[in-house]
Design a protein around this motif. Structure first.
Motif, PDB file in Angstrom:
ATOM      1  N   TYR A  68      36.482  69.292 -22.076  1.00 27.80           N
ATOM      2  CA  TYR A  68      37.431  70.048 -22.896  1.00 27.80           C
ATOM      3  C   TYR A  68      38.845  69.490 -22.843  1.00 27.80           C
ATOM      4  O   TYR A  68      39.647  69.739 -23.747  1.00 27.80           O
ATOM      5  CB  TYR A  68      37.445  71.516 -22.458  1.00 27.80           C
ATOM      6  N   ARG A  69      39.169  68.718 -21.790  1.00 27.67           N
ATOM      7  CA  ARG A  69      40.528  68.195 -21.658  1.00 27.67           C
ATOM      8  C   ARG A  69      40.689  66.809 -22.291  1.00 27.67           C
ATOM      9  O   ARG A  69      41.811  66.290 -22.346  1.00 27.67           O
ATOM     10  CB  ARG A  69      40.938  68.147 -20.187  1.00 27.67           C
ATOM     11  N   ILE A  70      39.607  66.208 -22.754  1.00 25.72           N
ATOM     12  CA  ILE A  70      39.704  64.884 -23.377  1.00 25.72           C
ATOM     13  C   ILE A  70      40.656  64.882 -24.578  1.00 25.72           C
ATOM     14  O   ILE A  70      41.498  63.979 -24.703  1.00 25.72           O
ATOM     15  CB  ILE A  70      38.307  64.367 -23.760  1.00 25.72           C
ATOM     16  N   PRO A  71      40.576  65.851 -25.525  1.00 24.34           N
ATOM     17  CA  PRO A  71      41.551  65.834 -26.633  1.00 24.34           C
ATOM     18  C   PRO A  71      42.998  65.913 -26.155  1.00 24.34           C
ATOM     19  O   PRO A  71      43.884  65.257 -26.726  1.00 24.34           O
ATOM     20  CB  PRO A  71      41.167  67.073 -27.454  1.00 24.34           C
ATOM     21  N   GLU A  72      43.254  66.683 -25.112  1.00 25.95           N
ATOM     22  CA  GLU A  72      44.620  66.776 -24.564  1.00 25.95           C
ATOM     23  C   GLU A  72      45.085  65.426 -24.035  1.00 25.95           C
ATOM     24  O   GLU A  72      46.243  65.031 -24.234  1.00 25.95           O
ATOM     25  CB  GLU A  72      44.626  67.819 -23.439  1.00 25.95           C
ATOM     26  N   PHE A  73      44.185  64.692 -23.366  1.00 31.81           N
ATOM     27  CA  PHE A  73      44.539  63.369 -22.874  1.00 31.81           C
ATOM     28  C   PHE A  73      44.766  62.389 -24.024  1.00 31.81           C
ATOM     29  O   PHE A  73      45.696  61.579 -23.992  1.00 31.81           O
ATOM     30  CB  PHE A  73      43.440  62.834 -21.953  1.00 31.81           C
ATOM     31  N   ILE A  90      41.998  73.521 -24.520  1.00 30.21           N
ATOM     32  CA  ILE A  90      42.744  74.137 -23.417  1.00 30.21           C
ATOM     33  C   ILE A  90      42.383  75.612 -23.286  1.00 30.21           C
ATOM     34  O   ILE A  90      42.335  76.151 -22.177  1.00 30.21           O
ATOM     35  CB  ILE A  90      44.257  73.941 -23.637  1.00 30.21           C
ATOM     36  N   GLN A  91      42.113  76.280 -24.408  1.00 30.42           N
ATOM     37  CA  GLN A  91      41.645  77.669 -24.346  1.00 30.42           C
ATOM     38  C   GLN A  91      40.340  77.767 -23.559  1.00 30.42           C
ATOM     39  O   GLN A  91      40.153  78.676 -22.744  1.00 30.42           O
ATOM     40  CB  GLN A  91      41.449  78.219 -25.753  1.00 30.42           C
ATOM     41  N   LYS A  92      39.428  76.819 -23.810  1.00 30.00           N
ATOM     42  CA  LYS A  92      38.153  76.805 -23.082  1.00 30.00           C
ATOM     43  C   LYS A  92      38.386  76.582 -21.592  1.00 30.00           C
ATOM     44  O   LYS A  92      37.771  77.244 -20.744  1.00 30.00           O
ATOM     45  CB  LYS A  92      37.252  75.712 -23.642  1.00 30.00           C
ATOM     46  N   VAL A  93      39.297  75.643 -21.268  1.00 32.79           N
ATOM     47  CA  VAL A  93      39.600  75.370 -19.865  1.00 32.79           C
ATOM     48  C   VAL A  93      40.214  76.595 -19.197  1.00 32.79           C
ATOM     49  O   VAL A  93      39.900  76.928 -18.054  1.00 32.79           O
ATOM     50  CB  VAL A  93      40.543  74.154 -19.751  1.00 32.79           C
ATOM     51  N   GLU A  94      41.087  77.293 -19.919  1.00 29.31           N
ATOM     52  CA  GLU A  94      41.714  78.493 -19.374  1.00 29.31           C
ATOM     53  C   GLU A  94      40.669  79.567 -19.068  1.00 29.31           C
ATOM     54  O   GLU A  94      40.747  80.256 -18.051  1.00 29.31           O
ATOM     55  CB  GLU A  94      42.753  79.026 -20.360  1.00 29.31           C
ATOM     56  N   ARG A  95      39.681  79.704 -19.954  1.00 28.46           N
ATOM     57  CA  ARG A  95      38.603  80.674 -19.700  1.00 28.46           C
ATOM     58  C   ARG A  95      37.783  80.287 -18.477  1.00 28.46           C
ATOM     59  O   ARG A  95      37.359  81.143 -17.691  1.00 28.46           O
ATOM     60  CB  ARG A  95      37.706  80.773 -20.927  1.00 28.46           C
ATOM     61  N   ILE A  96      37.562  78.970 -18.321  1.00 24.39           N
ATOM     62  CA  ILE A  96      36.808  78.513 -17.153  1.00 24.39           C
ATOM     63  C   ILE A  96      37.576  78.834 -15.871  1.00 24.39           C
ATOM     64  O   ILE A  96      36.999  79.326 -14.898  1.00 24.39           O
ATOM     65  CB  ILE A  96      36.524  77.005 -17.264  1.00 24.39           C
ATOM     66  N   PHE A  97      38.889  78.569 -15.865  1.00 23.60           N
ATOM     67  CA  PHE A  97      39.679  78.880 -14.680  1.00 23.60           C
ATOM     68  C   PHE A  97      39.759  80.384 -14.437  1.00 23.60           C
ATOM     69  O   PHE A  97      39.800  80.827 -13.286  1.00 23.60           O
ATOM     70  CB  PHE A  97      41.083  78.291 -14.813  1.00 23.60           C
ATOM     71  N   ALA A  98      39.776  81.176 -15.519  1.00 23.69           N
ATOM     72  CA  ALA A  98      39.764  82.629 -15.353  1.00 23.69           C
ATOM     73  C   ALA A  98      38.453  83.079 -14.716  1.00 23.69           C
ATOM     74  O   ALA A  98      38.431  83.969 -13.846  1.00 23.69           O
ATOM     75  CB  ALA A  98      39.962  83.312 -16.705  1.00 23.69           C
ATOM     76  N   GLU A  99      37.356  82.472 -15.156  1.00 20.58           N
ATOM     77  CA  GLU A  99      36.052  82.797 -14.541  1.00 20.58           C
ATOM     78  C   GLU A  99      36.017  82.337 -13.096  1.00 20.58           C
ATOM     79  O   GLU A  99      35.461  83.019 -12.229  1.00 20.58           O
ATOM     80  CB  GLU A  99      34.932  82.124 -15.335  1.00 20.58           C
ATOM     81  N   GLN A 100      36.635  81.165 -12.839  1.00 18.69           N
ATOM     82  CA  GLN A 100      36.694  80.662 -11.475  1.00 18.69           C
ATOM     83  C   GLN A 100      37.481  81.620 -10.587  1.00 18.69           C
ATOM     84  O   GLN A 100      37.099  81.878  -9.444  1.00 18.69           O
ATOM     85  CB  GLN A 100      37.347  79.280 -11.473  1.00 18.69           C
ATOM     86  N   ASN A 101      38.586  82.156 -11.109  1.00 15.66           N
ATOM     87  CA  ASN A 101      39.405  83.076 -10.323  1.00 15.66           C
ATOM     88  C   ASN A 101      38.694  84.379 -10.018  1.00 15.66           C
ATOM     89  O   ASN A 101      39.038  85.070  -9.060  1.00 15.66           O
ATOM     90  CB  ASN A 101      40.712  83.367 -11.064  1.00 15.66           C
ATOM     91  N   SER A 102      37.702  84.734 -10.849  1.00 13.03           N
ATOM     92  CA  SER A 102      36.956  85.965 -10.613  1.00 13.03           C
ATOM     93  C   SER A 102      35.903  85.800  -9.522  1.00 13.03           C
ATOM     94  O   SER A 102      35.313  86.784  -9.069  1.00 13.03           O
ATOM     95  CB  SER A 102      36.285  86.425 -11.907  1.00 13.03           C
ATOM     96  N   LEU A 103      35.657  84.558  -9.105  1.00 11.85           N
ATOM     97  CA  LEU A 103      34.677  84.304  -8.054  1.00 11.85           C
ATOM     98  C   LEU A 103      35.303  84.513  -6.686  1.00 11.85           C
ATOM     99  O   LEU A 103      36.511  84.372  -6.505  1.00 11.85           O
ATOM    100  CB  LEU A 103      34.150  82.866  -8.153  1.00 11.85           C
ATOM    101  N   THR A 104      34.494  84.826  -5.723  1.00 15.41           N
ATOM    102  CA  THR A 104      34.941  84.883  -4.337  1.00 15.41           C
ATOM    103  C   THR A 104      34.617  83.559  -3.667  1.00 15.41           C
ATOM    104  O   THR A 104      33.934  82.702  -4.233  1.00 15.41           O
ATOM    105  CB  THR A 104      34.231  86.022  -3.582  1.00 15.41           C
ATOM    106  N   GLU A 105      35.095  83.403  -2.451  1.00 20.40           N
ATOM    107  CA  GLU A 105      34.877  82.137  -1.756  1.00 20.40           C
ATOM    108  C   GLU A 105      33.405  81.852  -1.515  1.00 20.40           C
ATOM    109  O   GLU A 105      32.983  80.695  -1.475  1.00 20.40           O
ATOM    110  CB  GLU A 105      35.617  82.141  -0.417  1.00 20.40           C
ATOM    111  N   PHE A 106      32.587  82.899  -1.418  1.00 16.43           N
ATOM    112  CA  PHE A 106      31.173  82.687  -1.112  1.00 16.43           C
ATOM    113  C   PHE A 106      30.373  82.270  -2.339  1.00 16.43           C
ATOM    114  O   PHE A 106      29.253  81.815  -2.222  1.00 16.43           O
ATOM    115  CB  PHE A 106      30.576  83.952  -0.482  1.00 16.43           C
ATOM    116  N   ASP A 107      30.950  82.429  -3.522  1.00 21.20           N
ATOM    117  CA  ASP A 107      30.272  81.953  -4.726  1.00 21.20           C
ATOM    118  C   ASP A 107      30.284  80.435  -4.819  1.00 21.20           C
ATOM    119  O   ASP A 107      29.480  79.853  -5.551  1.00 21.20           O
ATOM    120  CB  ASP A 107      30.932  82.550  -5.970  1.00 21.20           C
TER     121      ASP A 107
END
Length: 370
Positions: free
Chosen positions: A56-61, A127-144
């Motif tokens: 998803y970040r290739i177009p930004e690069f 970048i919207q897709k990447v932001e959603r991925i990081f939002a999903e990542q933030n919803s995880l706990t360390e054990f995930d």
């Protein structure tokens, strides 16, 4: 004849541009990939997200790399033609500087349209897709993101180990947790937890927080190098699981569609909009800069003006970035924005482009007076 020359020049320029773009893109993506891979190895980033983020970040690069690739492509490709005296032959066939500029601008406009599409439409979507991925990542706990058979550090206060994990990360065997007590009056104290099994229990608390339930184990409270040691045996022990916060790599303005930026008067939005417009706009200016930089003496070699050209390009880009920050901070009025920077480098490009013809005209005039 002009069509043949146009095809030849375009092919030479675009081949070098694609080669430079591919190499720079590979370098940037390799650096990002190593960074994300290190985060995945330490458990701070879920490995399943790794390739999706990169894609998803290739177009930004590409938005940043394509203008540089075109700039270097013109300098290197045309520089070789000057060194091999091919430009001398083309000049003898009637090709002048203005025709060369026109033939160069035609493929450059195609690159400009591509960069504009990427900058205004495609890159924000990625970048919207990447932001959603990081939002999903933030919803995880360390054990995930825990990996079986490996000690993993989370933050600076906790180290966790699980010998075996189920595929859904809901059940673990042979668990060890070392936690530094940051809220304790004794900052050097630690708590060690060892349990035969552990499971994740959702909504165990009234606030809906998830807990790790340790079973059949021991808790040790200690301060390294100081006695006594407190030991507690337990059948069940609940450990609150903190949600993760990934490092913020993108701003919310970067993920917004261009139409929302157009409809807003916020300084951050105006700065982002002008930045997106500036990236395709700089392409005709760098083409005008590259043409005189590519004109070299065959004895000097085609790389003699490469370093000054790169430094000039980096100065251009650095001033644009500085202007973007000044707009965001309110130090530069949005109505003025980045236009003075483009105007300055357009003036520099025109002076460089007209320098050789002007010098030739002056020498002829002096010769006529003599």
């Amino acid at each position: 004849m002009p069509l043949i020359i146009f095809r030849y020049l375009s092919r030479q320029m675009l081949q070098v541009m694609l080669a430079v773009t591919s190499v720079v893109l590979l370098i940037i993506m390799s650096g990002r990939f190593v960074n994300y891979l290190a985060q995945a190895a330490t458990g701070t980033l879920k490995a399943d997200f790794l390739f999706a983020i990169m894609g998803y970040r290739i177009p930004e690069f590409l938005v940043m790399i394509l203008p540089l690739g075109l700039f270097l492509g013109i300098i290197l490709a045309y520089g070789r033609l000057y060194v091999d005296n091919e430009m001398t032959v083309l000049s003898a066939c009637g090709l002048n500087r203005n025709q060369l500029l026109a033939m160069t601008m035609i493929p450059a406009i195609g690159v400009m349209l591509l960069v504009g599409l990427l900058s205004l439409v495609v890159a924000p979507l990625g970048i919207q897709k990447v932001e959603r991925i990081f939002a999903e990542q933030n919803s995880l706990t360390e054990f995930d993101t825990l990996v079986s058979g490996r000690f993993q550090k989370f933050g600076w206060q906790r180290v966790t180990y699980a010998e075996e994990l189920t595929d859904d990360h809901q059940q673990m065997n042979k668990v060890f947790i070392a936690n530094r007590n940051v809220n304790s009056s004794n900052m050097g104290s630690m708590t060690l937890l060892m349990a035969e099994t552990a499971r994740i229990e959702a909504n165990a608390g009234e606030d809906g927080q998830r807990y790790l339930i340790l079973e059949d184990g021991y808790r040790y409270d200690l301060t390294p190098g100081i006695l006594p040691l407190r030991e507690i045996e337990f059948e069940n022990y609940g450990l609150r699981m903190e949600e993760r916060n990934s490092r913020k790599e993108i701003s919310k303005e970067q993920a917004l569609p261009t139409e929302k930026l157009l409809a807003s008067d916020k300084l951050g939005y105006r700065a982002e909009l002008q930045w997106r417009i500036s990236l395709p706009l700089l392409i005709p200016i760098v083409v005008l800069l590259a043409l005189p930089l590519s004109q070299v003496n065959p004895r000097q070699g085609r790389y003699v003006k490469l370093l000054p050209g790169i430094l000039l390009y980096l100065l251009y880009l650095a001033l644009l970035m500085s202007g973007r920050g000044a707009i965001e901070d309110g130090r530069l009025p949005p109505d003025i924005g980045l236009w003075p920077i483009h105007s300055l480098f357009l003036l520099i490009a025109l002076m460089m482009y007209l320098f050789e013809p002007g010098k030739l005209w002056l020498s002829r005039r002096r010769a006529g007076h003599a």
